[in-house]
Design a protein around this motif. Structure first.
Motif, PDB file in Angstrom:
ATOM      1  N   ASP A   1       0.830  -1.212   0.000  1.00 17.29           N
ATOM      2  CA  ASP A   1       0.000   0.000   0.000  1.00 17.29           C
ATOM      3  C   ASP A   1       0.862   1.259   0.000  1.00 17.29           C
ATOM      4  OD1 ASP A   1      -2.395  -1.307  -0.173  1.00 17.29           O
ATOM      5  OD2 ASP A   1      -2.791  -1.336   1.971  1.00 17.29           O
ATOM      6  N   LEU A   2       2.030   1.190   0.636  1.00 14.69           N
ATOM      7  CA  LEU A   2       2.945   2.337   0.570  1.00 14.69           C
ATOM      8  C   LEU A   2       3.322   2.611  -0.882  1.00 14.69           C
ATOM      9  CD1 LEU A   2       4.903   4.349   2.209  1.00 14.69           C
ATOM     10  CD2 LEU A   2       6.655   2.652   1.674  1.00 14.69           C
ATOM     11  N   LEU A   3       3.691   1.563  -1.602  1.00 14.20           N
ATOM     12  CA  LEU A   3       4.111   1.725  -2.996  1.00 14.20           C
ATOM     13  C   LEU A   3       2.958   2.253  -3.861  1.00 14.20           C
ATOM     14  CD1 LEU A   3       6.099  -1.614  -3.473  1.00 14.20           C
ATOM     15  CD2 LEU A   3       7.078   0.688  -3.271  1.00 14.20           C
ATOM     16  N   ARG A   4       1.809   1.610  -3.751  1.00 20.10           N
ATOM     17  CA  ARG A   4       0.702   1.902  -4.678  1.00 20.10           C
ATOM     18  C   ARG A   4      -0.069   3.165  -4.294  1.00 20.10           C
ATOM     19  NH1 ARG A   4      -1.255  -1.511  -8.309  1.00 20.10           N
ATOM     20  NH2 ARG A   4      -3.319  -0.616  -7.969  1.00 20.10           N
TER      21      ARG A   4
ATOM     22  N   LYS B   1       1.405  -5.027  -8.233  1.00 22.16           N
ATOM     23  CA  LYS B   1      -0.046  -5.270  -8.220  1.00 22.16           C
ATOM     24  C   LYS B   1      -0.531  -5.904  -6.917  1.00 22.16           C
ATOM     25  CE  LYS B   1      -0.913  -3.786 -12.397  1.00 22.16           C
ATOM     26  NZ  LYS B   1       0.241  -2.860 -12.540  1.00 22.16           N
ATOM     27  N   LYS B   2      -1.771  -5.571  -6.557  1.00 22.43           N
ATOM     28  CA  LYS B   2      -2.431  -6.218  -5.430  1.00 22.43           C
ATOM     29  C   LYS B   2      -3.382  -7.276  -5.968  1.00 22.43           C
ATOM     30  CE  LYS B   2      -3.779  -4.033  -1.588  1.00 22.43           C
ATOM     31  NZ  LYS B   2      -4.550  -3.278  -0.563  1.00 22.43           N
ATOM     32  N   GLY B   3      -3.049  -8.549  -5.720  1.00 26.10           N
ATOM     33  CA  GLY B   3      -3.929  -9.630  -6.173  1.00 26.10           C
ATOM     34  C   GLY B   3      -4.781 -10.105  -5.019  1.00 26.10           C
TER      35      GLY B   3
ATOM     36  N   PRO C   1       4.457  -7.884 -13.477  1.00 27.23           N
ATOM     37  CA  PRO C   1       5.506  -7.238 -12.665  1.00 27.23           C
ATOM     38  C   PRO C   1       6.019  -8.151 -11.551  1.00 27.23           C
ATOM     39  CG  PRO C   1       3.681  -5.732 -13.059  1.00 27.23           C
ATOM     40  CD  PRO C   1       3.229  -7.080 -13.517  1.00 27.23           C
ATOM     41  N   GLY C   2       5.108  -8.891 -10.931  1.00 24.42           N
ATOM     42  CA  GLY C   2       5.507  -9.826  -9.880  1.00 24.42           C
ATOM     43  C   GLY C   2       6.326 -10.968 -10.456  1.00 24.42           C
ATOM     44  N   GLN C   3       5.909 -11.487 -11.605  1.00 20.44           N
ATOM     45  CA  GLN C   3       6.653 -12.581 -12.249  1.00 20.44           C
ATOM     46  C   GLN C   3       8.080 -12.130 -12.548  1.00 20.44           C
ATOM     47  OE1 GLN C   3       5.460 -15.645 -12.889  1.00 20.44           O
ATOM     48  NE2 GLN C   3       3.233 -15.500 -13.084  1.00 20.44           N
TER      49      GLN C   3
END
Lengths: 328, 168
Positions: B21-24, B33-35, B101-103
């Motif tokens: 949440d800090l990043l986004r 991303k938040k999954g 991005p996570g991958q």
């Protein structure tokens, strides 16, 4: 999550002094942060111990002492663990994902809570562990992942750790420090069965901190050891069941045998009856099967997990047969 | 302070704020991303002091004094794509792109883990030297990153291409 204070402990004494009555120690947070966010747990303060010394060192007599803040990934990759305690390295690598293993600490792994979905569902399900006396929705619910040994009519949850199954098999000892001083508890005595108080999961006292894990010197059965995990997909899933086994032979007979089971009870299950049945016997698949059946005599399956009995039998036979190699 | 892609950031006042949440929400770095927000999908994977971690289960306060790298920080000063980003394009390592991005962060750290010889659950001989980066090894090591479009074959091919390029 309710508001809380974050405190980074400077050392062990600082952590013990600052945790207070409503505080919690924070390791990697991979379980605790989630539990706080789901309102399954509450804390007024988090005392971060993840940056305290994380050493792995050989001790007098040939054992290994692992600090509680060592990350799961670092422990699995350690040369001594890989070469002398293969069952522990394999169990660690079977758990979670690479990202989580980079975060999760050894101490936190021991203290992780069950993954019973009714325990997690704070708004919608009854759970005696979360709210004593509320009832248990798993008893007649989706209980495919639940216990077949040592459960009670109050709780049928399982302990989710892979690492702890290997530690149980190894006769590891948990080092603790708390307001009343330091003490050591065998891993096998650290977790407790649910009985009438499923909210009590360990012998840890208020304000007490896990400081480390001690492994015994490697024996022949530890050097020849393996961990096999059976799950619904081939990776990144909690165990349906798992088996940690270690075996040594001489003159066609079993001289040392160690077996622990995961995914079957509220604690890692040491299969002492099966071990006793196999000592001095020839290492044949039939003998392995008879022994594990003796261990499972008291198994009480639920509506959705009777398959675990056969699965434990077959997996145990497979692990021990592989360890016996050409002698089986 | 928290160093995010080379820039010093103050940690949030509220200790409950996750690194994700800090990043986004605070820094508007929405590449991460938040999954699931509960450690099950890997979409929020970032590099913390070079190691891959889940930003959703990391409290921002825990990143104080440490180096965070996100998908936005991979190419450094230039606008060029990271070699693995190029490989993902060439090998169809994505469809909707949400997990990408996570991958990519995950695979960059995975390459370093392979280089230093860390074993995985499918490594046959745990005591032996550095494991060979077979497809089975890559799939096991990337199992913490789910792709609901099912682009996993392309993802593995892209990672193989990057590893081959690095080794060359």
């Amino acid at each position: 999550m309710t508001p809380l204070t974050y405190i980074r402990a400077s050392d062990r004494a600082d952590a013990l002094a600052r945790v207070g009555t409503d505080g919690r120690f924070l390791g990697g947070g991979t379980n605790l942060v989630d539990l706080l966010r789901q309102n399954v747990e509450q804390a007024s303060a988090l005392v971060d111990i993840s940056r305290l010394d994380g050493a792995i060192r050989e001790i007098e007599g040939g054992g290994l002492l692992i600090d509680a803040s060592v990350k799961n990934a670092a422990l699995a990759a350690h040369p001594i663990v890989r070469s002398r305690y293969p069952v522990l390295a394999r169990a660690l690598l079977a758990g979670a994902s690479a990202q989580i293993r980079n975060m999760a600490t050894v101490g936190g792994n021991i203290l992780q809570r069950t993954r019973c979905m009714y325990f997690y569902d704070a708004d919608g399900a009854r759970c005696n562990k979360r709210q004593p006396g509320a009832g248990c929705d798993a008893l007649d619910g989706f209980n495919r992942y639940h216990a077949i040994l040592g459960a009670s009519d109050q709780c049928v949850a399982t302990h989710p750790s892979d690492m702890c199954v290997a530690l149980a098999m190894l006769d590891a000892v948990v080092h603790l420090s708390g307001p009343a001083g330091e003490r050591q508890v065998p891993l096998m005595d650290f977790h407790v069965l649910p009985g009438d108080m499923p909210q009590i999961e360990t012998v840890l006292k208020p304000g007490e901190l896990i400081t480390g894990i001690e492994l015994p010197p490697p024996s022949d059965a530890i050097a020849n050891s393996e961990y096999r995990k059976v799950r619904d997909r081939s990776s990144y899933a909690f165990a349906l069941i798992s088996v940690a086994g270690g075996l040594s032979l001489a003159n066609g007979q079993v001289t040392q045998i160690r077996i622990a089971l995961g995914g079957v009870a509220a604690k890692p299950w040491r299969a002492s009856r099966a071990e006793h049945a196999l000592l001095g016997r020839a290492p044949t698949p039939d003998a392995f099967l008879a022994a594990i059946r003796e261990e499972l005599v008291d198994a009480q399956p639920l509506s959705g997990n009777a398959f675990k009995i056969g699965l434990v039998e077959r997996t145990t036979v497979a692990v021990l047969t592989a360890l016996a190699g050409a002698n089986a | 302070m928290i160093c995010v892609n080379g820039i010093e950031i103050s940690p949030p006042d509220d200790a409950r704020v996750s690194l994700l949440d800090l990043l986004r929400e605070h820094l508007h770095l929405t590449g991460t991303k938040k999954g699931c927000d509960q450690g099950a999908c890997g979409a929020c994977t970032v590099l913390l002091d070079g190691d891959r971690v889940l930003a959703c289960l990391t409290l921002a306060a825990q990143a104080e004094g440490r180096d965070v790298r996100t998908i936005e920080g991979l190419s450094g000063e230039s606008d060029d794509l990271h070699p693995l980003q190029r490989a993902f394009v060439e090998h169809d390592g994505l469809q909707c792109g949400y997990c990408t991005p996570g991958q990519i962060c995950s695979a960059i750290a995975m390459a370093e883990e392979l280089r230093r010889g860390d074993p995985s659950y499918v490594t046959h001989d745990l005591a032996a030297g550095p494991p060979v980066a077979t497809r089975a090894e890559i799939r096991e090591r990337m199992s913490g990153n789910l792709c609901r479009c099912g682009a996993h074959n392309g993802i593995v091919e892209a990672i193989e291409a990057m590893l081959a390029e690095t080794a060359a």
